[in-house]
Design a protein around this motif. Structure first.
Motif, PDB file in Angstrom:
ATOM      1  N   MET A   1     -89.418 -33.132  45.599  1.00 39.60           N
ATOM      2  CA  MET A   1     -90.144 -32.267  44.688  1.00 39.60           C
ATOM      3  C   MET A   1     -89.252 -31.918  43.522  1.00 39.60           C
ATOM      4  O   MET A   1     -88.043 -32.080  43.551  1.00 39.60           O
ATOM      5  CB  MET A   1     -90.589 -30.991  45.410  1.00 39.60           C
ATOM      6  CG  MET A   1     -89.447 -30.074  45.830  1.00 39.60           C
ATOM      7  SD  MET A   1     -90.083 -28.641  46.680  1.00 39.60           S
ATOM      8  CE  MET A   1     -88.564 -27.732  46.885  1.00 39.60           C
ATOM      9  N   GLY A   2     -89.822 -31.383  42.452  1.00 34.79           N
ATOM     10  CA  GLY A   2     -89.042 -31.045  41.283  1.00 34.79           C
ATOM     11  C   GLY A   2     -88.164 -29.842  41.533  1.00 34.79           C
ATOM     12  O   GLY A   2     -88.336 -29.089  42.489  1.00 34.79           O
ATOM     13  N   VAL A  61     -77.746 -24.896  45.295  1.00 33.62           N
ATOM     14  CA  VAL A  61     -79.064 -25.511  45.459  1.00 33.62           C
ATOM     15  C   VAL A  61     -79.743 -24.841  46.632  1.00 33.62           C
ATOM     16  O   VAL A  61     -79.161 -24.743  47.726  1.00 33.62           O
ATOM     17  CB  VAL A  61     -78.968 -27.027  45.713  1.00 33.62           C
ATOM     18  CG1 VAL A  61     -80.366 -27.627  45.858  1.00 33.62           C
ATOM     19  CG2 VAL A  61     -78.208 -27.725  44.608  1.00 33.62           C
ATOM     20  N   GLU A  62     -80.945 -24.354  46.428  1.00 32.57           N
ATOM     21  CA  GLU A  62     -81.663 -23.652  47.478  1.00 32.57           C
ATOM     22  C   GLU A  62     -83.157 -23.918  47.340  1.00 32.57           C
ATOM     23  O   GLU A  62     -83.728 -23.760  46.248  1.00 32.57           O
ATOM     24  CB  GLU A  62     -81.389 -22.148  47.406  1.00 32.57           C
ATOM     25  CG  GLU A  62     -82.220 -21.286  48.332  1.00 32.57           C
ATOM     26  CD  GLU A  62     -82.120 -21.702  49.798  1.00 32.57           C
ATOM     27  OE1 GLU A  62     -83.175 -21.785  50.459  1.00 32.57           O
ATOM     28  OE2 GLU A  62     -80.987 -21.958  50.263  1.00 32.57           O
ATOM     29  N   MET A  87     -81.875 -33.222  48.211  1.00 30.24           N
ATOM     30  CA  MET A  87     -82.009 -34.667  48.314  1.00 30.24           C
ATOM     31  C   MET A  87     -82.900 -35.243  47.213  1.00 30.24           C
ATOM     32  O   MET A  87     -82.903 -36.449  46.986  1.00 30.24           O
ATOM     33  CB  MET A  87     -82.575 -35.055  49.683  1.00 30.24           C
ATOM     34  CG  MET A  87     -81.698 -34.652  50.859  1.00 30.24           C
ATOM     35  SD  MET A  87     -80.023 -35.323  50.753  1.00 30.24           S
ATOM     36  CE  MET A  87     -80.352 -37.083  50.794  1.00 30.24           C
ATOM     37  N   ALA A  88     -83.651 -34.388  46.523  1.00 26.02           N
ATOM     38  CA  ALA A  88     -84.578 -34.871  45.505  1.00 26.02           C
ATOM     39  C   ALA A  88     -84.130 -34.570  44.083  1.00 26.02           C
ATOM     40  O   ALA A  88     -84.484 -35.299  43.155  1.00 26.02           O
ATOM     41  CB  ALA A  88     -85.972 -34.265  45.728  1.00 26.02           C
ATOM     42  N   ARG A 117     -74.706 -38.769  49.795  1.00 26.39           N
ATOM     43  CA  ARG A 117     -74.998 -38.144  48.492  1.00 26.39           C
ATOM     44  C   ARG A 117     -73.921 -37.132  48.125  1.00 26.39           C
ATOM     45  O   ARG A 117     -73.451 -37.083  46.983  1.00 26.39           O
ATOM     46  CB  ARG A 117     -76.370 -37.480  48.522  1.00 26.39           C
ATOM     47  CG  ARG A 117     -76.719 -36.721  47.232  1.00 26.39           C
ATOM     48  CD  ARG A 117     -78.214 -36.559  47.096  1.00 26.39           C
ATOM     49  NE  ARG A 117     -78.593 -35.633  46.046  1.00 26.39           N
ATOM     50  CZ  ARG A 117     -78.516 -35.885  44.735  1.00 26.39           C
ATOM     51  NH1 ARG A 117     -78.055 -37.036  44.318  1.00 26.39           N
ATOM     52  NH2 ARG A 117     -78.898 -34.983  43.853  1.00 26.39           N
ATOM     53  N   MET A 118     -73.512 -36.312  49.078  1.00 31.72           N
ATOM     54  CA  MET A 118     -72.458 -35.334  48.799  1.00 31.72           C
ATOM     55  C   MET A 118     -71.152 -36.032  48.423  1.00 31.72           C
ATOM     56  O   MET A 118     -70.445 -35.600  47.500  1.00 31.72           O
ATOM     57  CB  MET A 118     -72.255 -34.423  50.010  1.00 31.72           C
ATOM     58  CG  MET A 118     -73.408 -33.490  50.291  1.00 31.72           C
ATOM     59  SD  MET A 118     -73.113 -32.474  51.761  1.00 31.72           S
ATOM     60  CE  MET A 118     -74.793 -32.031  52.212  1.00 31.72           C
TER      61      MET A 118
END
Length: 212
Positions: A1-2, A61-62, A87-88, A117-118
């Motif tokens: 999602m955005g 990020v939350e 993740m998005a 990713r991290m």
């Protein structure tokens, strides 16, 4: 999602719990490098605010909007909070951070993909610091989990344990053995240790590229 950035002022009150018990060591580790820090799953921003005291710039990020608003207010003068799915979101360039922390959040994400990713977002020499939860699979897992009950209850009573409202809860999927195996493959040299309060820690330093 955005994802979108939220900014709102708010005070900061540290509550002791099985996660915040590890904040001092995470902050001390981050202080060795300074620079920029990313807190994945920053919740209400308590750890993020502490990181802001030792890093030049912090980002959280939350996924929960209410928690993200509180977190954003706490670091309005030293960073930002992105409300969205880690993740998005596409807000980060590779090798952007000197420290990445992830406390009680990794089990909400696909383990291997999230670790990769991290790792990509860390600068060479940067550190990934995870405090997580693992599933009990073996007899040893269950026994060690049972042995933690008394010290966890005593510590909670002594420190007046508390959490912030709205904290997301999910059961961990991977055992500590499975987490070690994935970390060993994707993050060579990572140190994964069983810790108090039904937690484990994962520490990894991103190597510098060797020039041929």
């Amino acid at each position: 999602m955005g994802a979108h950035v939220i900014e709102e002022d708010s005070g900061c009150q540290l509550r002791w719990n099985h996660n915040s018990a590890y904040y001092p060591e995470l902050v001390s580790d981050a202080a060795l490098r300074g620079g920029s820090a990313l807190d994945v799953g920053c919740g209400d921003g308590t750890l993020l605010k502490l990181l802001a005291g030792v890093c030049e710039h912090v980002v959280g990020v939350e996924v929960d909007p209410a928690a993200a608003r509180i977190a954003a207010g706490r670091v309005a003068d030293s960073g930002k909070v992105i409300c969205g799915d880690f993740m998005a979101t596409q807000d980060f360039a590779p090798e952007s951070f000197d420290t990445i922390t992830c406390v009680a959040c990794l089990h909400h994400m696909p383990l291997e993909t999230a670790l990769v990713r991290m790792a990509e977002l860390l600068r060479p020499g940067g550190r990934l610091l995870v405090v997580g939860l693992s599933a009990n699979r073996t007899v040893a897992d269950w026994l060690l989990s049972a042995l933690m009950v008394v010290p966890a209850r005593m510590s909670g009573w002594l420190h007046h344990e508390g959490t912030y409202q709205g904290m997301r809860v999910a059961q961990p999927r991977e055992s500590l053995g499975e987490i070690r195996a994935v970390a060993g493959e994707r993050l060579p040299g990572a140190l994964v240790r069983r810790r108090l309060y039904w937690r484990y820690s994962l520490e990894w330093t991103k190597p510098f590229t060797v020039q041929s």
